[in-house]
Design a protein around this motif. Structure first.
Motif, PDB file in Angstrom:
ATOM      1  N   TYR A   1      -8.266   7.168  -9.291  1.00  0.00           N
ATOM      2  CA  TYR A   1      -7.064   7.966  -9.027  1.00  0.00           C
ATOM      3  C   TYR A   1      -7.415   9.281  -8.354  1.00  0.00           C
ATOM      4  O   TYR A   1      -8.430   9.905  -8.683  1.00  0.00           O
ATOM      5  CB  TYR A   1      -6.352   8.328 -10.340  1.00  0.00           C
ATOM      6  N   ARG A   2      -6.575   9.732  -7.425  1.00  0.00           N
ATOM      7  CA  ARG A   2      -6.606  11.105  -6.928  1.00  0.00           C
ATOM      8  C   ARG A   2      -5.783  11.922  -7.906  1.00  0.00           C
ATOM      9  O   ARG A   2      -4.646  11.578  -8.205  1.00  0.00           O
ATOM     10  CB  ARG A   2      -5.989  11.142  -5.523  1.00  0.00           C
TER      11      ARG A   2
ATOM     12  N   GLU B   1       0.826  -1.200   0.000  1.00  0.00           N
ATOM     13  CA  GLU B   1       0.000   0.000   0.000  1.00  0.00           C
ATOM     14  C   GLU B   1       0.867   1.259   0.000  1.00  0.00           C
ATOM     15  O   GLU B   1       0.579   2.239  -0.706  1.00  0.00           O
ATOM     16  CB  GLU B   1      -0.939   0.004   1.209  1.00  0.00           C
ATOM     17  N   HIS B   2       1.917   1.224   0.811  1.00  0.00           N
ATOM     18  CA  HIS B   2       2.841   2.363   0.896  1.00  0.00           C
ATOM     19  C   HIS B   2       3.458   2.659  -0.478  1.00  0.00           C
ATOM     20  O   HIS B   2       3.500   3.810  -0.921  1.00  0.00           O
ATOM     21  CB  HIS B   2       3.940   2.056   1.923  1.00  0.00           C
ATOM     22  N   VAL B   3       3.899   1.624  -1.167  1.00  0.00           N
ATOM     23  CA  VAL B   3       4.524   1.795  -2.486  1.00  0.00           C
ATOM     24  C   VAL B   3       3.485   2.289  -3.496  1.00  0.00           C
ATOM     25  O   VAL B   3       3.749   3.200  -4.288  1.00  0.00           O
ATOM     26  CB  VAL B   3       5.180   0.474  -2.953  1.00  0.00           C
ATOM     27  N   ARG B   4       2.298   1.710  -3.460  1.00  0.00           N
ATOM     28  CA  ARG B   4       1.265   2.123  -4.406  1.00  0.00           C
ATOM     29  C   ARG B   4       0.909   3.592  -4.230  1.00  0.00           C
ATOM     30  O   ARG B   4       0.841   4.350  -5.198  1.00  0.00           O
ATOM     31  CB  ARG B   4       0.006   1.247  -4.215  1.00  0.00           C
ATOM     32  N   LEU B   5       0.702   4.007  -2.960  1.00  0.00           N
ATOM     33  CA  LEU B   5       0.283   5.393  -2.729  1.00  0.00           C
ATOM     34  C   LEU B   5       1.437   6.387  -2.882  1.00  0.00           C
ATOM     35  O   LEU B   5       1.210   7.599  -2.997  1.00  0.00           O
ATOM     36  CB  LEU B   5      -0.383   5.522  -1.358  1.00  0.00           C
TER      37      LEU B   5
ATOM     38  N   ARG C   1       7.222  26.882 -10.667  1.00  0.00           N
ATOM     39  CA  ARG C   1       6.381  27.398 -11.756  1.00  0.00           C
ATOM     40  C   ARG C   1       5.456  26.318 -12.326  1.00  0.00           C
ATOM     41  O   ARG C   1       5.899  25.217 -12.663  1.00  0.00           O
ATOM     42  CB  ARG C   1       7.280  27.965 -12.861  1.00  0.00           C
ATOM     43  N   ARG C   2       4.204  26.671 -12.455  1.00  0.00           N
ATOM     44  CA  ARG C   2       3.202  25.692 -12.864  1.00  0.00           C
ATOM     45  C   ARG C   2       3.421  25.210 -14.307  1.00  0.00           C
ATOM     46  O   ARG C   2       3.613  25.998 -15.232  1.00  0.00           O
ATOM     47  CB  ARG C   2       1.806  26.314 -12.759  1.00  0.00           C
ATOM     48  N   CYS C   3       3.369  23.919 -14.490  1.00  0.00           N
ATOM     49  CA  CYS C   3       3.478  23.332 -15.833  1.00  0.00           C
ATOM     50  C   CYS C   3       2.129  23.465 -16.529  1.00  0.00           C
ATOM     51  O   CYS C   3       1.111  23.011 -15.988  1.00  0.00           O
ATOM     52  CB  CYS C   3       3.841  21.849 -15.753  1.00  0.00           C
ATOM     53  N   PRO C   4       2.104  24.043 -17.734  1.00  0.00           N
ATOM     54  CA  PRO C   4       0.828  24.167 -18.437  1.00  0.00           C
ATOM     55  C   PRO C   4       0.267  22.793 -18.793  1.00  0.00           C
ATOM     56  O   PRO C   4       1.026  21.907 -19.204  1.00  0.00           O
ATOM     57  CB  PRO C   4       1.189  24.927 -19.728  1.00  0.00           C
ATOM     58  N   ASN C   5      -1.024  22.629 -18.633  1.00  0.00           N
ATOM     59  CA  ASN C   5      -1.698  21.419 -19.106  1.00  0.00           C
ATOM     60  C   ASN C   5      -1.000  20.139 -18.660  1.00  0.00           C
ATOM     61  O   ASN C   5      -0.637  19.297 -19.469  1.00  0.00           O
ATOM     62  CB  ASN C   5      -1.776  21.474 -20.639  1.00  0.00           C
ATOM     63  N   PHE C   6      -0.796  20.002 -17.369  1.00  0.00           N
ATOM     64  CA  PHE C   6      -0.037  18.867 -16.845  1.00  0.00           C
ATOM     65  C   PHE C   6      -0.714  18.411 -15.561  1.00  0.00           C
ATOM     66  O   PHE C   6      -1.059  19.230 -14.712  1.00  0.00           O
ATOM     67  CB  PHE C   6       1.390  19.343 -16.555  1.00  0.00           C
ATOM     68  N   ASP C   7      -0.945  17.123 -15.423  1.00  0.00           N
ATOM     69  CA  ASP C   7      -1.492  16.649 -14.151  1.00  0.00           C
ATOM     70  C   ASP C   7      -0.809  15.360 -13.736  1.00  0.00           C
ATOM     71  O   ASP C   7      -0.100  14.733 -14.530  1.00  0.00           O
ATOM     72  CB  ASP C   7      -3.020  16.458 -14.248  1.00  0.00           C
ATOM     73  N   ILE C   8      -0.987  15.007 -12.479  1.00  0.00           N
ATOM     74  CA  ILE C   8      -0.476  13.719 -11.993  1.00  0.00           C
ATOM     75  C   ILE C   8      -1.601  13.034 -11.227  1.00  0.00           C
ATOM     76  O   ILE C   8      -2.512  13.687 -10.705  1.00  0.00           O
ATOM     77  CB  ILE C   8       0.798  13.875 -11.128  1.00  0.00           C
ATOM     78  N   SER C   9      -1.548  11.699 -11.203  1.00  0.00           N
ATOM     79  CA  SER C   9      -2.606  10.929 -10.547  1.00  0.00           C
ATOM     80  C   SER C   9      -1.985   9.862  -9.648  1.00  0.00           C
ATOM     81  O   SER C   9      -0.949   9.296  -9.970  1.00  0.00           O
ATOM     82  CB  SER C   9      -3.481  10.217 -11.591  1.00  0.00           C
ATOM     83  N   GLN C  10      -2.710   9.621  -8.551  1.00  0.00           N
ATOM     84  CA  GLN C  10      -2.248   8.639  -7.555  1.00  0.00           C
ATOM     85  C   GLN C  10      -3.342   7.579  -7.431  1.00  0.00           C
ATOM     86  O   GLN C  10      -4.509   7.911  -7.224  1.00  0.00           O
ATOM     87  CB  GLN C  10      -2.065   9.398  -6.231  1.00  0.00           C
ATOM     88  N   LEU C  11      -2.964   6.320  -7.579  1.00  0.00           N
ATOM     89  CA  LEU C  11      -3.970   5.241  -7.580  1.00  0.00           C
ATOM     90  C   LEU C  11      -4.443   4.953  -6.156  1.00  0.00           C
ATOM     91  O   LEU C  11      -3.700   4.399  -5.347  1.00  0.00           O
ATOM     92  CB  LEU C  11      -3.355   3.977  -8.205  1.00  0.00           C
ATOM     93  N   VAL C  12      -5.684   5.303  -5.846  1.00  0.00           N
ATOM     94  CA  VAL C  12      -6.171   5.133  -4.472  1.00  0.00           C
ATOM     95  C   VAL C  12      -7.039   3.896  -4.281  1.00  0.00           C
ATOM     96  O   VAL C  12      -7.176   3.404  -3.173  1.00  0.00           O
ATOM     97  CB  VAL C  12      -6.932   6.394  -3.984  1.00  0.00           C
ATOM     98  N   GLU C  13      -7.621   3.389  -5.361  1.00  0.00           N
ATOM     99  CA  GLU C  13      -8.480   2.214  -5.183  1.00  0.00           C
ATOM    100  C   GLU C  13      -8.558   1.380  -6.457  1.00  0.00           C
ATOM    101  O   GLU C  13      -8.567   1.917  -7.569  1.00  0.00           O
ATOM    102  CB  GLU C  13      -9.895   2.668  -4.798  1.00  0.00           C
ATOM    103  N   ILE C  14      -8.640   0.050  -6.274  1.00  0.00           N
ATOM    104  CA  ILE C  14      -8.857  -0.871  -7.395  1.00  0.00           C
ATOM    105  C   ILE C  14     -10.081  -1.712  -7.071  1.00  0.00           C
ATOM    106  O   ILE C  14     -10.167  -2.276  -5.979  1.00  0.00           O
ATOM    107  CB  ILE C  14      -7.653  -1.829  -7.582  1.00  0.00           C
TER     108      ILE C  14
END
Lengths: 661, 661
Positions: A156-157, A26-30, A85-98
């Motif tokens: 994903y968050r 869980e630690h590695v996944r999150l 500085r904010r990256c234009p049009n860029f996001d990241i996601s964290q897998l919270v549930e399967i």
């Protein structure tokens, strides 16, 4: 490439005497993240600091550059949090549930074929993803595993405010450039640091990887957590032959020619070089990756193995009357659908798949045209890429403030239009409709000059407009997009009905038979979903020579010629002697990875970060079709090398403190 | 593709009721010519006028152009004989005698293998060619037929003073450009007229083709006399698989990238466009030709046919104990040699085969270095390309006054040097020796800037110099050529010993077995030697549509867009209405041709010229490996179209009178 909910703890225990606990997993996944542009990364501080590759954020770095301040060349370091500085049009996601949704998907598509199957599948996927996507901070993907053998819903968050914290100079990150790409020994500091922000403040994350300065030893057990994009290991021989003989060679020839054009375009001026660079790097990387794949398939021994494996599976199926009845003529159905796909490949490529023609403006125009039609439909009937779950991404891509370079747009469009005419022929109705009396170059210039879509305000206006307004637009780029949309919908439907759904259904039957015979003793093909791989730090043999698993700063010296891509930037050159020559720089492991794993953390048994995946060796490219543990290798930056460089070369002590307090 | 001394008169008689007499054959043979650059042509007046393709003399036309007067764009017409302009470094040859030397070659090589075989073969070929080459006006080639099944000595009358008489504008000759290349329907006037001179006067030739203004009818029996360059129809499946999986894709990717560079280089300025054009046309043409070949091999049905044919031959051999003993494991030997060839392909390509790196200057340097070493050896020990029989060509290539463009030289060299590093890797000893601390671009600029070989006088000096002088030269191009020469000799010897001689010997055994089983019921692979093909004027089916065999001037109208390559030059545009729309322009026939046949006359039963071969359709490209009469087509200019254009568009009445008095 195991899924986190199906990780073979027992196998690892049996081989290495280490058993990852549920908490460890869980630690590695999150702690793992996926970046918006198909890379991987990891949280490395409680304040949302993210480690990934320089090449994964090259676009952001370029977008934050100007004519005067080229951050790609010079690197970037935010001395304070507020300088990030904010990256234009860029996001990241964290897998919270399967969660498993196999039964729901199978129930919704049961007994259906052709278009009915495609529609039913789209509808259930849209419904599941839509119900799950409760806000802009949530992203949901229905993930197909084992070629339709199982379906999982990944929640994903999502973080949409992601800022650039640190990037080394490209000459350090990508030292050796294209000639060294996918090779080892290597000497690259291909890393960068981002930070996730939440409501304008650094995100406070509950899980992040601790930093190991020491790094791994030869033979150490190591894990890679990341998002391998796509493997085709369950493809049938007919499908592999199509890749070998048609799809890959045609794509490679096209990329090679585009590469030549971009290279020469970049030679006209320093400004041109800057403009073309990012696209050129992408083309070079794609070219080499596909080249490696083609070579694996062109290896007659490799292909013969694939054929034998298929024959063996077919024999086992045949020997079991029940399985045999379930599978039917699945292999034949796929082969016939493949032949159809071959016939319609140019129509499909130019009218639907490659609809942006490599141009950002045309891609925007096309999205606007489609959006105007799709937005009024119920979610289940929309094209999947315009479903509710994807709408935030559609908007972000349309409203991106990333610069658009007219000259690059013209180059890309002219090239695609020429390819279109070449592949379909000057007498093809679609070619005549698109080109009219123009030459490819002439039309490209007219389109780029005539469109108003370079302005974000205009895009916003058309995003809100109805389909009628788009239909009436005199913007030449919108007009071309309309023609593409119209033809594209026809050919896409034909393809989905006559090829895709046939292949999917047949593949599911083969996959089901494989399950029955092999169980989950193998992991599913990569599908950009989060996976965990285990392996060890180990060298390999290349052309009869043993290649050692580590490189060191001392070795970097012998590679420097002073000429790009074997030149070091001034500052780095001046200060690199402060780092001990014996400090490890890069290393290789036996982990099974593929494109999309770039930026993945390498983690030791303690759950600490010991390295950063940035590449595979040349043999790893064949991994698209099969993994060969003898020679396939993951290539990584050593965790200690990053800390040393931040500390001694870049004077980034605030980051050193945050990373390794 | 029958040889003139083995033409199946009976077969033609049986099928068409026409039996070419010995005189007919001699007349056609002596009216046919081979041009210095691998094309074909024919004498079309008693005063040495020669008809060939525009694309066969494009280089000459470009060489006679200047910045101010671009003859490629504008066309050329010598109003008087004395205005006819000599083509630099260009010759034509007329086949005057064929003699069988099979016994001599086999006796000289009997029982030998490996290097001993290669040397013995070289020695006997050099001896036969040397004894035959009695003056600069004679050229002799030992021609290998049936992959070593037979050897013939071809004696040519050589004309070295060849002058440009007429050329249309490239926009007319190559209307439709690359998109239409290898396609049909076509609308090209791809012709040009040269004149052979002898001692400063128009050559008086005893044989020339009479001109038929009327041209052929649909279904007419027609003959093509020309020099097909090379077919590989007797290659084994292992050799074909190597072509399909390695040789062709790698060459295609390289050509595609070079094409992209040249295209973009040409876009920088009109002058650049002119400089790059000829090379770009060659690259585009080569690319499309190899693409067609690869596609034929990638067609699984075609490849399966080849496999079945080989298995059938193997079975027949096996059934015959004597043949079986003679053939031994020939197929296995070839397959193993092929695997070796694969391993050494990059060394061979960069150190020996591609030694000019696409640069005229490096090619000259390399020839000078080799010549200085070879010239002191006895003829039999020389590398074949430096044998006495070839010495006139060596000299002509060195002393050519054809312009050399520095920028093009740098582009070509930089590209090749980059490819070299890419394929062999930056750590390869040869790469390190060649590049040193330079980048490919930096070294290319240094070489072109530093060499004195652009001056013909300097080449003449070094041509006369001894090996020591060349060894001591500080000219950087000569220095690179020395490194190439040294490495190249090693890898060439290894290749000749371990691959070439093994393959040749094994191929001879397979060819001998084929003779025993099939006789001369099939013609030998093309080897640039003069061949005669028969066929008929006939359309074909393409993507389910019937394509008619003729196009007419009226059809040209529908193709014109006004944009290159679908634009017509002004003068032609203005005057084309003087030609009737119903005049035939291009047509297709079932003759079996291949690259090298360009410029071949199409001849009717009366022995008159009715057309001019300039291309094949897309399916004809697979003809390298096998001829399919259903779809493979020769594409030709109609004889009447040429006369009409000369008369009504170009006002070249003196030529009309000479051609069709």
């Amino acid at each position: 490439m195991w899924t986190f909910n199906d990780f073979p703890v027992d196998k690892v225990e049996a081989s290495y005497g280490f058993s990852p606990s549920a908490e460890w997993l869980e630690h590695v996944r999150l702690s793992s993240v996926r970046t918006g542009r198909g890379c991987s990364g990891s949280f490395v501080s409680k304040d949302g600091l993210i480690l990934t590759n320089h090449h994964c954020i090259h676009t952001c770095i370029q977008q934050l550059s100007t004519k005067r301040s080229d951050l790609v060349e010079a690197g970037f370091f935010a001395a304070r949090t507020k300088d990030e500085r904010r990256c234009p049009n860029f996001d990241i996601s964290q897998l919270v549930e399967i969660s498993d949704v196999t039964d729901k998907v199978l129930a919704a598509t049961k007994g259906k074929t052709g278009e009915a199957y495609t529609n039913a599948k789209k509808a259930i996927v849209a419904q599941l993803e839509g119900a799950c996507t409760t806000s802009d901070k949530v992203r949901c993907d229905v993930v197909s595993l084992y070629r339709g053998g199982r379906y999982n819903l990944y929640t994903y968050r999502r973080y949409q405010d992601v800022r650039l914290v640190f990037a080394p100079e490209v000459g350090v990150a990508f030292f050796g450039g294209d000639p060294d790409n996918f090779n080892f020994p290597r000497y690259n500091l291909d890393f960068g640091l981002l930070r996730a922000f939440d409501d304008g403040k650094p995100a406070q994350v509950q899980h992040h990887l601790r930093w190991s300065k020491k790094g791994p030893d030869e033979g150490s057990l190591v894990f890679v957590s990341g998002h391998p994009g796509s493997t085709q290991r369950l493809l049938t021989v007919a499908q592999l032959a199509y890749q070998r003989d048609t799809a890959l060679p045609e794509r490679l020839m096209s990329l090679a020619e585009l590469r030549g054009r971009l290279h020469e375009m970049g030679r006209r001026s320093a400004e041109n070089e800057r403009i073309a660079r990012r696209t050129l790097l992408g083309v070079e990387n794609g070219f080499k990756a596909l080249k490696g794949r083609r070579e694996a398939l062109a290896d007659s021994a490799f292909f013969a193995d694939k054929s034998r494996a298929e024959e063996s599976l077919q024999a086992k199926v045949k020997a079991d009357p029940k399985l045999s009845e379930q599978v039917g003529d699945a292999w034949g159905e796929i082969a016939r659908a493949q032949a159809k796909a071959r016939d319609m490949r140019f129509d499909l490529r130019y009218q639907e798949y490659h609809r942006g023609f490599g141009s950002k403006l045309l891609s925007i125009a096309h999205t606007l045209v489609r959006w105007s039609e799709e937005k009024s439909k119920p979610n289940a009937e929309r094209l999947p890429e315009f479903g509710q779950a994807r709408s935030a991404r559609v908007k972000a891509s349309l409203f991106s403030k990333a610069p658009i370079y007219s000259q690059l747009e013209v180059t890309m469009l002219a090239f695609s239009l020429e390819q279109l005419r070449r592949d379909l022929g000057p007498d093809h109705a679609f070619v005549r409709e698109v080109l009219g009396k123009y030459s490819p170059q002439g039309l490209a210039e007219r389109l780029v000059k005539g469109t108003r879509l370079a302005k974000v305000a205009q895009r916003k206006k058309l995003y809100e407009a109805d389909a009628k307004t788009l239909q009436a637009s005199k913007d030449p780029m919108i007009q071309l997009a309309r023609a593409l949309d119209r033809h594209g919908r026809v050919v896409r439907k034909k393809y989905e009905t006559e090829v895709e759904s046939v292949v999917t259904r047949a593949s599911e039957r083969i996959a089901a038979a494989r399950f029955a015979l092999l169980g989950r003793s193998v992991y599913p093909d990569a599908t950009s979903s989060l996976r965990l791989s285990y392996g060890t730090v180990a060298g390999f043999e290349h052309l009869g020579q043993e290649v050692a698993p580590f490189t060191h700063f001392a070795g970097l010296e012998t590679r420097v010629t002073g000429q790009a891509p074997f030149a070091l930037p001034k500052k780095f050159k001046a200060r690199r002697s402060k780092i001990s020559g014996s400090q490890a720089l890069n290393f290789v492991t036996t982990n099974d990875i593929i494109g999309g794993n770039s930026g993945s953390p390498i983690i030791n048994e303690a759950g600490d970060l010991v390295g950063l995946v940035f590449d595979g060796n040349i043999y790893s490219l064949g991994g698209a079709y099969g993994f060969d543990e003898r020679i396939n290798r993951t290539v990584a930056v050593h965790s200690g090398a990053i800390i040393e460089a931040l500390d001694k070369v870049y004077g980034a002590q605030r980051l050193v403190k945050e990373l390794a307090p």
